[in-house]
Structure formats: structure tokens, C-alpha cells
Design a protein around this motif. Structure first.
Motif, PDB file in Angstrom:
ATOM      1  N   GLN A  82       0.841  -1.192   0.000  1.00  0.00           N
ATOM      2  CA  GLN A  82       0.000   0.000   0.000  1.00  0.00           C
ATOM      3  C   GLN A  82       0.879   1.244   0.000  1.00  0.00           C
ATOM      4  O   GLN A  82       2.082   1.163   0.239  1.00  0.00           O
ATOM      5  N   GLY A  96      -7.792   2.706   6.178  1.00  0.00           N
ATOM      6  CA  GLY A  96      -8.209   1.343   5.853  1.00  0.00           C
ATOM      7  C   GLY A  96      -7.089   0.335   5.789  1.00  0.00           C
ATOM      8  O   GLY A  96      -7.338  -0.849   5.598  1.00  0.00           O
ATOM      9  N   GLY A  97      -5.850   0.762   5.953  1.00  0.00           N
ATOM     10  CA  GLY A  97      -4.724  -0.164   5.862  1.00  0.00           C
ATOM     11  C   GLY A  97      -4.269  -0.652   7.225  1.00  0.00           C
ATOM     12  O   GLY A  97      -4.580  -0.066   8.253  1.00  0.00           O
ATOM     13  N   GLY A 102      -2.646  -6.925   1.538  1.00  0.00           N
ATOM     14  CA  GLY A 102      -4.022  -7.338   1.301  1.00  0.00           C
ATOM     15  C   GLY A 102      -5.010  -6.814   2.327  1.00  0.00           C
ATOM     16  O   GLY A 102      -6.148  -7.251   2.390  1.00  0.00           O
ATOM     17  N   SER A 103      -4.586  -5.827   3.126  1.00  0.00           N
ATOM     18  CA  SER A 103      -5.445  -5.306   4.196  1.00  0.00           C
ATOM     19  C   SER A 103      -6.432  -4.257   3.708  1.00  0.00           C
ATOM     20  O   SER A 103      -7.283  -3.810   4.470  1.00  0.00           O
ATOM     21  N   GLY A 104      -6.313  -3.828   2.466  1.00  0.00           N
ATOM     22  CA  GLY A 104      -7.250  -2.827   1.947  1.00  0.00           C
ATOM     23  C   GLY A 104      -6.710  -1.423   1.887  1.00  0.00           C
ATOM     24  O   GLY A 104      -7.429  -0.505   1.527  1.00  0.00           O
ATOM     25  N   GLY A 105      -5.427  -1.218   2.200  1.00  0.00           N
ATOM     26  CA  GLY A 105      -4.838   0.104   2.080  1.00  0.00           C
ATOM     27  C   GLY A 105      -4.710   0.511   0.621  1.00  0.00           C
ATOM     28  O   GLY A 105      -4.770  -0.318  -0.284  1.00  0.00           O
ATOM     29  N   SER A 107      -3.571   1.462  -3.010  1.00  0.00           N
ATOM     30  CA  SER A 107      -2.527   1.185  -3.990  1.00  0.00           C
ATOM     31  C   SER A 107      -3.045   1.682  -5.340  1.00  0.00           C
ATOM     32  O   SER A 107      -4.240   1.952  -5.488  1.00  0.00           O
TER      33      SER A 107
END
Length: 180
Positions: A82, A96-97, A102-105, A107
Motif C-alpha cells: 500500500q 483502511g490499511g 491485502g489489508s485494503g490500504g 494502492s
């Protein structure tokens, strides 16, 4: 680095930061900051996704003259898959990261132009980062610095080797914004 007439956001040319080696690779241009508080706007494109697992940087506010080993550098960088802020390995995650890939941060996909903006307020320690008009990082009261320089290009600590393109780079005391 070279001026590239084949890939550009607007006008007829961009700055192509050519691939270097995987691992430590300093390829940045530096310009004076208009003061300790300033905005930047730039269009960036990469041959790999922006937001790799290892630490690398795209642009930064610096207290020194542009030498990578002089002063403090607040980097807009990548790590944990991210886009992050990094100051001497003190990492600020995007909204969100978390510290896992793969945590949603945030990119950004490769081979596309992205408008990135950042606000550096060295007097208060505030940094905000926007990608394509969306605020992805909002850090307040972090580290106070007397910024002197803005640098952009590619600072590879761990790779991968990549091409980066920059276009429509602006540094100003007020927000510039992205063109519609």
C-alpha cells in the motif's frame, strides 16, 4: 532519467525515471520548497503497481538540500502492499490499511496516470496525501520540520526495479488541484 516524448500525461513530454537495480537505488530530482508548509501536485505512472510489499519512495519533503543522507525526509512511499508515509521507518498507514499485505490500504495500478497531491505542514507536523482526488492519508501532529526541499523520482530500498514517469509537477504554497 530522460525526457520521454512517447509517454506523457499532457503536453508532449514527461520525465522518465529509467529502471535501475533492484535494491538501493537513488534517482530523484530536487527543487526548493516554497517554505516549511507547501502543496505538491504531480501525475505519476509506473511500470509496476504503486504499493509493493517492500519500502520504496516516490516523492518526499526534505529538511536538507536534496542529499538523501542530509536531514529528515518525509517520504510518500510504499510498504505492506500500500501507499504509506515513512520518516526514519516510522510508517503511517493509509485509511483502511494495516501492517499486512491485502489489508485494503490504498494502492494504484501500473501503466496508468494517477494524480497525486500532498500537503506538507512542517510547522504543525501535518501531512495529507491524495490519489486521484481521494484523501488516502491524513496524519496530524506527527513530526515538525523546517522543509527546504521537495524531491521526486524513485528511491528504491528493496526494489523491484521499475520505470516511473512524472508529468505536470507543481510545488506551491497553496493547493493546485488535479485537472478535470
Amino acid at each position: 532519467m530522460e525526457i520521454d516524448a512517447s509517454i506523457f500525461h499532457s503536453g508532449a513530454r514527461s520525465l522518465h525515471v529509467k529502471p535501475g537495480v533492484s535494491g538501493y537505488d537513488w534517482r530523484m530530482l530536487s527543487v526548493p520548497a516554497p517554505g516549511p508548509t507547501f502543496w505538491v501536485r504531480l501525475y505519476v505512472r509506473s511500470s509496476v503497481d504503486l504499493g509493493q510489499s517492500d519500502h520504496n519512495a516516490y516523492f518526499q519533503a526534505m529538511t536538507g538540500s536534496g542529499d538523501p543522507n542530509e536531514g529528515h525526509n518525509v517520504e510518500v512511499a510504499e510498504q505492506y502492499c500500500q501507499i504509506v508515509l515513512n520518516l526514519h521507518d516510522d510508517v503511517v498507514l493509509p485509511t483502511g490499511g494495516d501492517f499486512r499485505c491485502g489489508s485494503g490500504g490504498a494502492s494504484l495500478p501500473k501503466d496508468q496516470w494517477h494524480c497525486m497531491e500532498a500537503y506538507f505542514d512542517g510547522t504543525k507536523g501535518d501531512v495529507q496525501v491524495y490519489a486521484n482526488g481521494t484523501k488516502i492519508i491524513d496524519k496530524t501532529a506527527w513530526a515538525k520540520h523546517d522543509f527546504k526541499t521537495f524531491s521526486f523520482g524513485y528511491l528504491g530500498f528493496h526494489g523491484p526495479a521499475r520505470s516511473m514517469w512524472y508529468d505536470d509537477v507543481a510545488v506551491a504554497p497553496e493547493r493546485i488541484g488535479c485537472a478535470p
